[in-house]
Structure formats: C-alpha cells, structure tokens
Design an enzyme around this catalytic site. Structure first.
Site, PDB file in Angstrom:
ATOM      1  N   ARG A  66       2.396   0.270  29.369  1.00  0.00           N
ATOM      2  CA  ARG A  66       3.535  -0.383  29.996  1.00  0.00           C
ATOM      3  C   ARG A  66       4.471   0.689  30.543  1.00  0.00           C
ATOM      4  O   ARG A  66       5.155   1.374  29.798  1.00  0.00           O
ATOM      5  CB  ARG A  66       4.242  -1.277  28.964  1.00  0.00           C
ATOM      6  CG  ARG A  66       5.625  -1.704  29.361  1.00  0.00           C
ATOM      7  CD  ARG A  66       6.153  -2.805  28.464  1.00  0.00           C
ATOM      8  NE  ARG A  66       6.290  -2.455  27.065  1.00  0.00           N
ATOM      9  CZ  ARG A  66       7.303  -1.754  26.539  1.00  0.00           C
ATOM     10  NH1 ARG A  66       8.248  -1.264  27.330  1.00  0.00           N
ATOM     11  NH2 ARG A  66       7.381  -1.524  25.247  1.00  0.00           N
TER      12      ARG A  66
ATOM     13  N   TYR B 198      13.315   4.492  22.430  1.00  0.00           N
ATOM     14  CA  TYR B 198      12.257   4.595  21.419  1.00  0.00           C
ATOM     15  C   TYR B 198      11.013   5.356  21.887  1.00  0.00           C
ATOM     16  O   TYR B 198      10.076   5.530  21.119  1.00  0.00           O
ATOM     17  CB  TYR B 198      11.849   3.199  20.923  1.00  0.00           C
ATOM     18  CG  TYR B 198      11.426   2.230  22.009  1.00  0.00           C
ATOM     19  CD1 TYR B 198      10.154   2.263  22.562  1.00  0.00           C
ATOM     20  CD2 TYR B 198      12.312   1.262  22.476  1.00  0.00           C
ATOM     21  CE1 TYR B 198       9.764   1.373  23.533  1.00  0.00           C
ATOM     22  CE2 TYR B 198      11.941   0.356  23.451  1.00  0.00           C
ATOM     23  CZ  TYR B 198      10.662   0.410  23.980  1.00  0.00           C
ATOM     24  OH  TYR B 198      10.277  -0.483  24.956  1.00  0.00           O
TER      25      TYR B 198
ATOM     26  N   HIS C 201       9.909  -3.444  28.137  1.00  0.00           N
ATOM     27  CA  HIS C 201       9.231  -4.642  27.641  1.00  0.00           C
ATOM     28  C   HIS C 201       9.689  -5.862  28.431  1.00  0.00           C
ATOM     29  O   HIS C 201       8.885  -6.672  28.879  1.00  0.00           O
ATOM     30  CB  HIS C 201       9.532  -4.822  26.155  1.00  0.00           C
ATOM     31  CG  HIS C 201       8.976  -6.078  25.574  1.00  0.00           C
ATOM     32  ND1 HIS C 201       7.629  -6.252  25.355  1.00  0.00           N
ATOM     33  CD2 HIS C 201       9.574  -7.231  25.183  1.00  0.00           C
ATOM     34  CE1 HIS C 201       7.427  -7.462  24.847  1.00  0.00           C
ATOM     35  NE2 HIS C 201       8.590  -8.079  24.741  1.00  0.00           N
TER      36      HIS C 201
END
Length: 397
Positions: free
Chosen positions: A291, A304, A295
């Site tokens: 990805r 993160y 998200h």
C-alpha cells in the site's frame, strides 16, 4: 540489529512484541526479511520489466492483451488519485486508496468469467472496473449518499463491505450455494472470489469462512491482498507464518504471488478459479503487494512506517514494469502511452464533475431502502423523522 524472529519470539527478559510499538530497527528488519516475498513467490514479470518463466503458472499474453492490462491499471490509478484529491477538497467524506495494488486487482479481476461472483471489501476499485462498474458509481459510498448504485446480480459484484472480514462469510455462503445448486464440476462451472487484506486475517469471520469453505469444498478463491500494513501494524506482528501457509491448517492450497506483477496475478487467479469451477476448491491466494498511500484518507502512515520502505517499493511499481516490458518488446510506442494518459485525464474530469454535482438524496430514503416491505414501526419512525426534518425547511438552522 534485531530480527523478525527476535521480535516475534523475544528472548528472556525482553518485552513481548505486543507490548510496545515497533522500533525503526524492527521495521527495517521485517522489511528486509519480507520485501522479496520468499522462494515460493510466483513471478512472471520482474520489477525491471523482464519476462521470466514459471514451471506451474505460466501464460501466453499477446501484445494487445498486455496493452489492455496496462490501460486498466493506468486508468484505475488515475481514478484513485482523483478521488483522493476530491476527499481532500471536502467532496468526499473519506476515500480508501489502492495506490500500488493495481496489478493485484486488475490481474485477478480480468481472470474472472461473467458467471463468476466477486465479494469485495472497500478497496477493490480496480476489480469493480473489471466488472463493468463505472467509477462514478463508487462515489456515493464515500460521499455518504448511498451504499453503491450498481446491481450486484447483473455485474456479479457484491456491494462494498466496510466491516473488516465480514464479506468472507458472505462469500463462503454464496459459494456453498453454487455447490449445492450443482453449478460446479466441469469447465462451465461457476466460482466465487473474495477479497480481503492482511489485517482481516486476524478476524474471526475470515477463519470461519475458511472452515465452512473447506468442509463443503466450496468453489471459493480467498484473495488476500497483503499490502504489508494492517492499518498501522506490519504483517509480522500478526502471523508467525507467511499468510498463504495458513491454508494448510484448513486442508486446501495456499499460493503466494507477486501482487505487483499483473501477469503472475492473472495466471495464478485463473488457475485457482478453474480449480474451483472443477470442484477442487477452495484456494487461498496471498498477493504480496504494498500500500503506497495511507490506509484511508483519515490515516497518517508517516506515524508508523519509514520513508525508506516506501522508496524501496516504488522500485517495484506494478505499472512501470509493464510499461518497460512493452517498450522492450516494441509492443507500444510513445503515441500509445500518450493516448492512455489523455484517456485517463478524461476519466478524471468526468469523475470530478460527477462528484461535485452529485445531489443529496431525499431524507426519506434512509427508510425506504431498508426493507423490501414496510412495517408499522419503521413507518412511524419515518413519519416522525420527516415531520422533524420539515420543521427546518426555509430556516437558518
């Protein structure tokens, strides 16, 4: 330097993996251990655009077919980028990007027959494209005006599912119905494919779907898009084994394919669907991809994961490797690529104009579209709500 093994199985006195957020070293170690996908990864087109052979999953693709796959991926990416921008401008409440996962979706989507059924999560914009659903039909979901305007029976594409993993149970039940109806067992058989992410494999619904599909030999392809991050947690914090190996515990095959390779994804999904049509299902496919965006538009991936990780995966871009291969084979010239870019811009303009002018639905529709037939309780709620709503007509509230 820490390793994925040390992280998952810490030594005496070390904090457990679930006890703290991953350090930069741990993220890098996990990346180095998994970025190539392992020895079992099925690949037909390398990141450098070189065509390679595979003993079990090789296909012949014409120049026209490969140009078509390239067009699909470019247009779908342009739709995704435009919708992402529309959300940032306040035209959509949220958007779920697919950037980087175009090959996984187009490859698997183009493997489907018209009689097959697909159950998406909320990111399968590329599969929707393959099933003949207009990108504009997706916008109402993310603008909050509808739940999807396409006919799932006509397009053989179920409405988007927002609850993580719930579509796997729906797909398992549908595929069991195909088996009970005698729609499998020969070359003309039907199959079902169900899409979910790596994070969904930690949900109970997914494992229940595995159990039911296995017990009833359901013609169901479980298609896991492992994009390496379940919202904000890397895959190695969710499973001790590669995800495709989980299929062993349920008694059916699991395969890991390069999800950034549209040819390999097409070949593996074709095989898996044919297995299901012949009555040899289910099958689990783990599309090993990445990805490249957040998200959702409410997420900040910089909190993160490291920028180095993204830069590494940019070198594996699913569209660029097809473009390089087309050029090397002299199957496409600059005029072709320019025409695709022009078409992509036209699609983006149409999407933007449609979204900006999308009307709000009538207030009463939240009641009229709930049940096939009305009932006194719902009708009383509707009348009370509409009377309340009418009190604001023409006011400043």
């Amino acid at each position: 330097m820490s390793s994925p093994e040390e992280w998952t199985h810490p030594g005496p006195g070390a904090p457990p993996a679930t006890g703290a957020a991953p350090t930069a070293e741990q993220v890098i170690a996990g990346l180095r251990a998994t970025d190539e996908g392992g020895a079992d990864l099925v690949q037909l087109l390398t990141p450098e655009g070189e065509r390679v052979q595979h003993p079990d999953f090789d296909i012949d693709v014409t120049a026209e077919e490969l140009r078509g796959l390239y067009r699909d991926m470019v247009l779908v990416r342009r739709v995704d980028r435009e919708a992402n921008a529309l959300q940032r401008k306040g035209q959509l409440g949220i958007w779920v990007p697919l950037l980087g996962q175009e090959a996984a979706q187009i490859g698997s989507g183009r493997a489907l027959r018209p009689t097959d059924m697909a159950f998406p999560s909320y990111r399968e914009h590329g599969v929707a494209w393959c099933r003949g659903i207009k990108p504009t039909d997706l916008l109402g979901i993310f603008r909050g005006t509808d739940h999807g305007t396409w006919d799932p029976v006509e397009h053989r594409f179920h409405p988007y599912t927002i609850v993580i993993g719930n579509q796997v149970l729906n797909a398992a039940g549908y595929a069991m119905g195909q088996k009970f109806d005698g729609a499998v067992g020969d070359a003309d058989g039907e199959a079902t494919i169900c899409y979910f992410g790596d994070g969904a494999t930690s949900q109970g619904d997914v494992h229940e779907g595995f159990v039911w599909a296995a017990v009833y030999d359901a013609p169901l392809v479980f298609f896991c898009q492992n994009n390496q991050w379940a919202i904000s947690e890397p895959t190695e914090r969710q499973s001790r084994l590669p995800l495709y190996q989980r299929a062993r515990g349920y008694g059916f095959p699991g395969i890991r394919v390069d999800g950034n390779d549209v040819l390999a994804t097409l070949a593996v999904t074709r095989w898996a669907l044919e297995e299901c049509r012949q009555g040899n299902g289910p099958v689990l496919i783990e599309a090993f991809t990445y990805r490249m965006d957040a998200h959702t538009t409410s997420d900040d991936p910089s909190r993160y994961r490291l920028s180095d990780e993204l830069e590494l995966w940019k070198l594996k871009d699913p569209i660029e490797r097809v473009k390089v291969h087309l050029v090397k084979q002299q199957w496409a010239d600059q005029g072709f690529f320019d025409s695709i870019e022009e078409e992509a811009e036209r699609v983006a303009v149409e999407l933007r104009d449609y979204c900006v002018n999308l009307p709000d639905p009538p207030a009463g529709r939240i009641f009229s579209e709930v049940y096939a037939e009305g009932n006194p309780v719902l009708e009383a709620q509707r009348d009370e709500f509409l009377a309340y709503h009418a009190g604001f007509a023409g006011g400043d509230h």
